[in-house]
Design an enzyme around this catalytic site. Structure first.
Site, short mmCIF file in Angstrom:
data_model
loop_
_atom_site.label_atom_id
_atom_site.label_comp_id
_atom_site.label_asym_id
_atom_site.label_seq_id
_atom_site.Cartn_x
_atom_site.Cartn_y
_atom_site.Cartn_z
N ARG A 172 46.50 28.68 52.48
CA ARG A 172 46.97 28.79 51.09
C ARG A 172 46.08 28.10 50.08
O ARG A 172 46.26 28.29 48.88
CB ARG A 172 48.41 28.23 50.95
CG ARG A 172 49.43 29.08 51.65
CD ARG A 172 50.76 28.97 50.98
NE ARG A 172 51.26 27.60 50.97
CZ ARG A 172 52.26 27.19 50.20
NH1 ARG A 172 52.85 28.04 49.36
NH2 ARG A 172 52.67 25.96 50.25
N ASP A 173 45.19 27.22 50.50
CA ASP A 173 44.39 26.52 49.49
C ASP A 173 42.96 26.37 49.95
O ASP A 173 42.42 25.27 50.02
CB ASP A 173 45.01 25.15 49.19
CG ASP A 173 44.33 24.51 47.98
OD1 ASP A 173 43.56 25.21 47.26
OD2 ASP A 173 44.56 23.30 47.74
N LEU A 174 42.38 27.51 50.27
CA LEU A 174 41.00 27.47 50.72
C LEU A 174 40.09 27.38 49.50
O LEU A 174 40.20 28.17 48.57
CB LEU A 174 40.72 28.77 51.49
CG LEU A 174 39.49 28.79 52.36
CD1 LEU A 174 39.68 27.86 53.55
CD2 LEU A 174 39.24 30.21 52.83
#
Ligand SMILES: *[C@@H]1O[C@H](CO)[C@@H](O)[C@H](O)[C@H]1NC(C)=O
Ligand SMILES: *[C@@H]1O[C@H](CO)[C@@H](O)[C@H](O)[C@H]1NC(C)=O
Ligand SMILES: *[C@@H]1O[C@H](CO)[C@@H](O)[C@H](O)[C@H]1NC(C)=O
Ligand SMILES: *[C@@H]1O[C@H](CO)[C@@H](O)[C@H](O)[C@H]1NC(C)=O
Ligand SMILES: *[C@@H]1O[C@H](CO)[C@@H](O)[C@H](O)[C@H]1NC(C)=O
Ligand SMILES: *[C@@H]1O[C@H](CO)[C@@H](O)[C@H](O)[C@H]1NC(C)=O
Ligand SMILES: *[C@@H]1O[C@H](CO)[C@@H](O)[C@H](O)[C@H]1NC(C)=O
Ligand SMILES: *[C@@H]1O[C@H](CO)[C@@H](O)[C@H](O)[C@H]1NC(C)=O
Ligand SMILES: *[C@@H]1O[C@H](CO)[C@@H](O)[C@H](O)[C@H]1NC(C)=O
Ligand SMILES: *[C@@H]1O[C@H](CO)[C@@H](O)[C@H](O)[C@H]1NC(C)=O
Ligand SMILES: *[C@@H]1O[C@H](CO)[C@@H](O)[C@H](O)[C@H]1NC(C)=O
Length: 697
Positions: A537-539
């Site tokens: 979700r937060d690459l």
């Protein structure tokens, strides 16, 4: 008088009455009687239902009667000359067979039945017999010496019975013999000296008995020799003296005896020789390079002897080679790169020798290879990436050597591989996640290396025994630590490296591609090999940490979620501006495809050296002008080779697909990872030298 005899007597009376005095008719009648009498002695003779004398009638015309019987053939004068009862389900003995009634018999084929008991001495009463096949029965006891009376015999097979004792020396009388098959019996003793004195013999098979002593010297004069099998006996003698000149020699199997001596250049002189098997003997000396002159050879088995010296490069001349087995000897030196010329070979086994040097990359030309076994040698360097293109290979065993380097994701190109044995080497790095996608792989033995990291969830590792003895493997397998997703704080973020001029210069294309591949593999693992799947979700480039070897580690799982496959739904916003998939703004649903989008952004960023920003919409717009790929590449790194530029362009194409606005049009991370591997990206290892070398191929 028994009923049969009285029937015969009736016939004779009828004959007399009608004046039939023709001699051959009487002979025939005698033979009919002999056959029927023998039939009545058999335990099972269902197939011989035609062998019966019809009810007595004045119309009987017996003299051709038996010629239409099952398995019986007659001479033009009506006397029986051939008996073929092969594979007729017969059971019984030959004790009641009246050999003397068939002096003109030329062919007797009783093969593939259940005949038992001894072969009668009366067999010698068939002076015209040319062909005798008693193979595949249960005959026992000894071969009667009267076999030597069958002076017309051309073909004799007693194979696959239970015959014991010695071969009678009278066999040497069979001067016309071309074929002799005695294999699979319980024969023993010396082979009679004179047994090949006829000198005409073509095919000899004496396999799987208990013969002792040497091969009779008389074989040396058999210039028509074609096939020779003495395998599976207790024979001795110097192999270099056992044969003469045999221009038609095609097949030789001397395996599993105690032959000694050396292989001489003689074996190169048989121009028709296709098969030469001398495995499991006590043969010494070197492999003569003249063997390379026997260009028809397609099956060589010298395994389990005491051969020394190098493998002659001349073996590369044997272009017809299908099977080459040299295992279990003391061969030393390198594997000749010329073996790459064996372009039809299926099996190559050089295991258990003292071979050193590297595995020649030329073996990649052996495209038909099914089994490649090089285990228990002293081979070093890496497994050459070229041989990972052998798509027919089902077995690759390089265990017990000194191989170094990593296990490249190119192993997935071994599309047919079933058994992969890399154990007992010095391999390092991780096991690539591509193992998961290798469908044919049943056993992968990577034990006793220096491997670390996550064990891919893959059936090819049924238990710890194929993984043990490594440096630091982890995974959900009994005997291993579970993996933790460690955040390596001491590592520096990818963003920091890209932002810093000097650091960015050092981050060459090979390293950058390695980072992209590493992230793709990690996400592929999280999405497809974890249960339930994990979405990051937060690459972003801030969350990719690089270690001292510029190896990528996906970090910061603070916002990562286990994805419930039924309701993949979170309302709270997560992610870093500039990496968030467009659909999230209006669906508020998180799927793996959000990570795929972020990965697309990240990939362009690694290649360009900075966040792509508006370039994304330009690249996606169908109306925009063609973007020069050079504008998408970081100018701070060393100039590009043409090959690297091509690879980078292919990676950019993958990134653009990841950035598609409609999530369904984006590939999965598994597909991305597979496609990147197919591009021949560098392998993921802890040694950057290794990586660069691989990349240059
Ligand atoms: C005798 O045999 C012949 C030939 O087999 C046949 O044509 C004929 O009908 C037979 N006659 C009798 C009386 O059975
Ligand atoms: C053997 O063959 C010869 C010549 O054809 C013939 O005259 C003789 O009757 C045959 N003998 C027997 C027993 O078949
Ligand atoms: C006997 O018959 C079988 C087939 O039933 C055939 O394969 C074989 O060659 C024959 N043997 C001889 C000697 O003709
Ligand atoms: C047949 O073989 C036996 C045993 O070898 C031998 O004694 C005999 O003389 C032979 N008979 C003929 C006619 O060759
Ligand atoms: C082979 O022959 C021996 C005796 O010579 C007998 O004991 C044995 O049972 C036989 N084997 C078979 C498979 O017929
Ligand atoms: C011997 O073997 C060869 C090759 O299999 C075959 O062509 C030939 O006919 C055989 N000779 C005899 C006499 O059976
Ligand atoms: C081979 O044949 C030659 C000539 O016919 C003969 O002198 C010699 O004794 C034979 N050798 C053997 C081992 O039979
Ligand atoms: C292979 O071993 C031989 C000694 O058996 C040695 O002379 C040679 O240098 C070795 N070659 C390599 C490439 O290690
Ligand atoms: C791999 O090779 C080693 C040593 O050569 C052997 O002990 C092991 O059984 C092999 N593993 C498999 C899966 O065949
Ligand atoms: C591991 O699996 C292999 C293949 O199924 C099997 O042969 C071996 O015995 C197993 N070893 C252990 C320790 O369970
Ligand atoms: C997602 O969550 C929201 C709020 O919890 C809910 O209203 C919505 O129905 C959920 N959607 C799905 C597909 O589960």
């Amino acid at each position: 008088m028994d009923p049969l005899s009285s029937r015969l007597m009736m016939f004779l009376i009828v004959f007399a009455l009608f004046g039939i005095t023709n001699v051959s008719s009487l002979q025939n009648l005698k033979q009919v009687y002999a056959l029927v009498k023998w039939k009545s002695s058999l335990e099972n003779s269902v197939s011989l239902s035609s062998w019966s004398i019809p009810p007595l009638s004045y119309n009987s015309s017996t003299n051709v009667l038996s010629c239409s019987w099952f398995g019986v053939s007659c001479h033009s004068d009506g006397t029986i000359n051939k008996l073929n009862l092969s594979a007729s389900g017969l059971k019984g003995t030959l004790h009641k067979f009246s050999f003397s009634s068939f002096p003109n018999l030329t062919s007797l084929d009783l093969s593939i039945n259940k005949f038992f008991g001894h072969i009668p001495h009366e067999i010698g009463q068939l002076p015209n017999l040319v062909y005798m096949d008693l193979s595949d029965n249960r005959f026992s006891k000894e071969i009667p010496p009267e076999i030597g009376n069958l002076s017309s015999l051309v073909a004799l097979s007693l194979a696959r019975n239970n015959i014991s004792g010695h071969i009678p020396p009278s066999i040497g009388n069979l001067m016309s013999l071309l074929l002799l098959q005695l294999f699979n019996n319980r024969l023993s003793g010396y082979l009679p000296n004179n047994m090949f004195e006829g000198g005409k013999i073509q095919n000899i098979s004496m396999s799987n008995n208990a013969f002792i002593g040497p091969i009779p010297k008389s074989i040396g004069n058999c210039s028509d020799l074609i096939r020779v099998r003495f395998d599976g006996n207790l024979l001795i003698g110097d192999i270099s003296e056992s044969f003469g000149l045999h221009p038609k020699l095609n097949f030789v199997n001397l395996a599993m005896n105690s032959f000694q001596g050396e292989l001489t250049d003689k074996w190169g002189k048989f121009k028709e020789l296709e098969t030469l098997i001398v495995s499991q003997n006590k043969i010494t000396g070197i492999i003569p390079r003249e063997l390379g002159d026997s260009v028809m050879l397609h099956h060589i088995d010298f395994s389990s002897n005491m051969l020394v010296g190098n493998i002659p490069k001349e073996l590369g001349n044997l272009k017809a080679m299908l099977k080459l087995y040299l295992s279990n000897n003391q061969l030393s030196g390198p594997i000749p790169k010329e073996l790459g010329s064996l372009t039809q070979i299926l099996d190559l086994d050089l295991s258990n020798n003292k071979l050193n040097g590297s595995i020649p990359a030329t073996l990649a030309y052996c495209r038909t290879l099914v089994s490649l076994v090089l285990s228990h040698n002293d081979l070093d360097h890496e497994v050459p990436p070229e041989i990972l293109k052998l798509t027919q290979l089902t077995k690759l065993d390089v265990s017990h050597n000194s191989l170094v380097g990593g296990i490249s994701s190119q192993f997935q190109n071994l599309r047919s591989i079933e058994v992969l044995n890399l154990s007992h080497n010095h391999l390092s790095g991780t096991i690539p996640s591509v193992f998961v996608g290798m469908r044919s792989l049943t056993f992968a033995d990577v034990s006793y290396n220096y491997l670390e990291g996550r064990i891919p969830k893959c059936n090819a590792f049924p238990n710890a025994s194929m993984l043990e003895g490594n440096k630091g493997l982890c995974g959900d397998i009994v005997g291993f630590k579970r993996c933790t997703m460690s955040i390596k704080h001491k590592h520096v973020s990818l963003k920091a490296v890209l932002d810093e001029e000097n650091e960015a210069m050092r981050l060459d294309w090979s390293k950058r591609l390695n980072i992209i591949k590493g992230v793709a593999d990690a996400l592929s693992y999280m999405h497809h090999d974890c249960s339930p799947p994990i979405v990051h979700r937060d690459l972003s480039s801030k969350n990719i940490l690089l270690d001292a070897d510029y190896e990528a580690h996906v970090s910061d799982f603070g916002t990562a979620k286990f994805l419930k496959l039924d309701s993949s739904n979170w309302s709270e916003l997560a992610g870093t501006y500039g990496y968030i998939a467009p659909e999230f703004a209006y669906t508020m649903r998180v799927t793996e495809k959000c990570d795929v989008y972020s990965f697309g952004v990240l990939t362009l960023e690694v290649i360009k050296g900075q966040h792509p920003h508006d370039l994304i919409s330009v690249l996606l717009s169908p109306f925009s002008e063609k973007v020069d790929s050079m504008d998408l590449m970081d100018h701070r790194t060393a100039p590009l080779s043409l090959q690297t530029k091509k690879i980078l362009e292919s990676v950019i194409m993958v990134a653009i697909e990841c950035l598609q606005t409609i999530p369904e049009r984006r590939p999965t991370m598994y597909q991305v990872s597979t496609r990147l591997s197919a591009l021949g990206l560098p392998m993921i290892t802890s040694s950057s030298n290794t990586r660069q070398e691989t990349f240059s191929h």
